[in-house]
Design an enzyme around this catalytic site. Structure first.
Site, PDB file in Angstrom:
ATOM      1  N   ASP A   1    -117.652  27.179 -44.079  1.00 37.13           N
ATOM      2  CA  ASP A   1    -116.215  26.973 -43.886  1.00 37.13           C
ATOM      3  C   ASP A   1    -115.610  28.035 -42.983  1.00 37.13           C
ATOM      4  OD1 ASP A   1    -115.058  29.267 -45.700  1.00 37.13           O
ATOM      5  OD2 ASP A   1    -116.519  28.225 -46.948  1.00 37.13           O
TER       6      ASP A   1
ATOM      7  N   ASP B   1    -122.745  33.431 -49.291  1.00 36.14           N
ATOM      8  CA  ASP B   1    -121.571  32.632 -49.664  1.00 36.14           C
ATOM      9  C   ASP B   1    -122.071  31.247 -50.041  1.00 36.14           C
ATOM     10  OD1 ASP B   1    -119.176  31.357 -49.926  1.00 36.14           O
ATOM     11  OD2 ASP B   1    -118.439  31.808 -47.919  1.00 36.14           O
TER      12      ASP B   1
END
Length: 281
Positions: free
Chosen positions: A88, A157
């Site tokens: 993202d 992440d």
């Protein structure tokens, strides 16, 4: 008719979380996972993978700032950074706020995550267009194994330990990451909630002390994630996370969550949660 999105990952344990959806913006299935983008009443735009919330407009900063700035502010001079997952772009955005950084390698297994983030989350994703960012669409464990001694900071992440992210919670991956660090390097990995996932945290800290002489666990608050918090491991060969005093002269401007005071307090755990973390001495 009202439409609600319900995250059901914990439903077999009698818990779930729901959000009122005002519009479904996009839904697709990539070669790796199901991706949905919703507009919600309370959290703004929401990104989910396989029915699990990843990013919302309302609170993404609390996750991205804490996975990035705790290790970045703990390292004396972070220049080369690897982000595994994080398609993202929010973690990359925060890393780039440190002027010492010369390269950010983004290793995301699913290019569809990056593409859809450019479309719906430009406030996060546009950072990935920076000339310092190198994109690899590959398995993160394999990439770490093939890049020994390269990185000052590695940030994992990841989503929860199911599907493509399951390998990112296993001992071989942590050993591969240790090999990819410079001598003073630091790793931070997404490490679940001490309210809901004590078994996952305990399993990580069964093998972490065998690999890293310095380690710890810290957390952030984030209301769109089940239990309202998410934790991270802090791993290093040289830097004790409990002895770090952040240099305020290096503090990026305009942060919404991280501060030197939050940095120190994030490692302070409730008594019951301390039992999940094996500490030295």
């Amino acid at each position: 008719m009202e439409i609600w999105y319900t995250e059901k990952l914990e439903i077999e344990k009698g818990r779930a979380v729901s959000y009122r959806v005002t519009k479904t913006l996009e839904s697709l299935v990539s070669p790796f996972q199901k991706i949905d983008i919703f507009e919600t009443q309370s959290f703004g735009r929401m990104f989910t993978l396989d029915g699990v919330t990843m990013v919302t407009n309302k609170d993404e900063h609390s996750y991205h700032e804490m996975i990035a700035h705790i290790p970045m502010m703990s390292h004396p001079n972070p220049q080369s950074v690897l982000v595994i997952g994080g398609g993202d772009g929010g973690t990359v955005r925060e890393v780039l706020k440190h002027p010492s950084v010369k390269e950010v390698v983004l290793c995301e297994i699913d290019k569809a995550v990056v593409d859809i983030s450019y479309k719906y989350f430009p406030e996060c994703a546009d950072a990935m267009k920076d000339k310092k960012v190198i994109h690899y669409y590959d398995d993160g464990a394999k990439f770490a194994r093939e890049n020994k001694g390269r990185f000052d900071v590695i940030l994992v992440d990841s989503s929860d330990p199911v599907g493509p992210a399951e390998v990112l919670f296993k001992e071989p991956f942590f050993r591969d990451m240790a090999g990819a660090l410079t001598p003073t390097g630091i790793i931070a990995t997404q490490a679940e909630s001490f309210w809901y996932h004590g078994d996952v945290i305990s399993s990580l800290f069964e093998f972490i002390p065998k690999i890293f002489p310095e380690y710890g666990y810290y957390y952030t608050t984030i209301p769109s994630y089940p239990s309202g918090i998410i934790g991270f491991t802090f791993l290093s060969n040289a830097i004790d996370p409990y002895k770090v005093t952040p240099d305020v002269s290096r503090l990026p401007k305009g942060l919404k969550y991280y501060s030197p005071e939050i940095h120190k307090s994030a490692f302070v755990l409730p008594e019951f949660a301390k039992a999940f973390i094996k500490r030295k001495g």
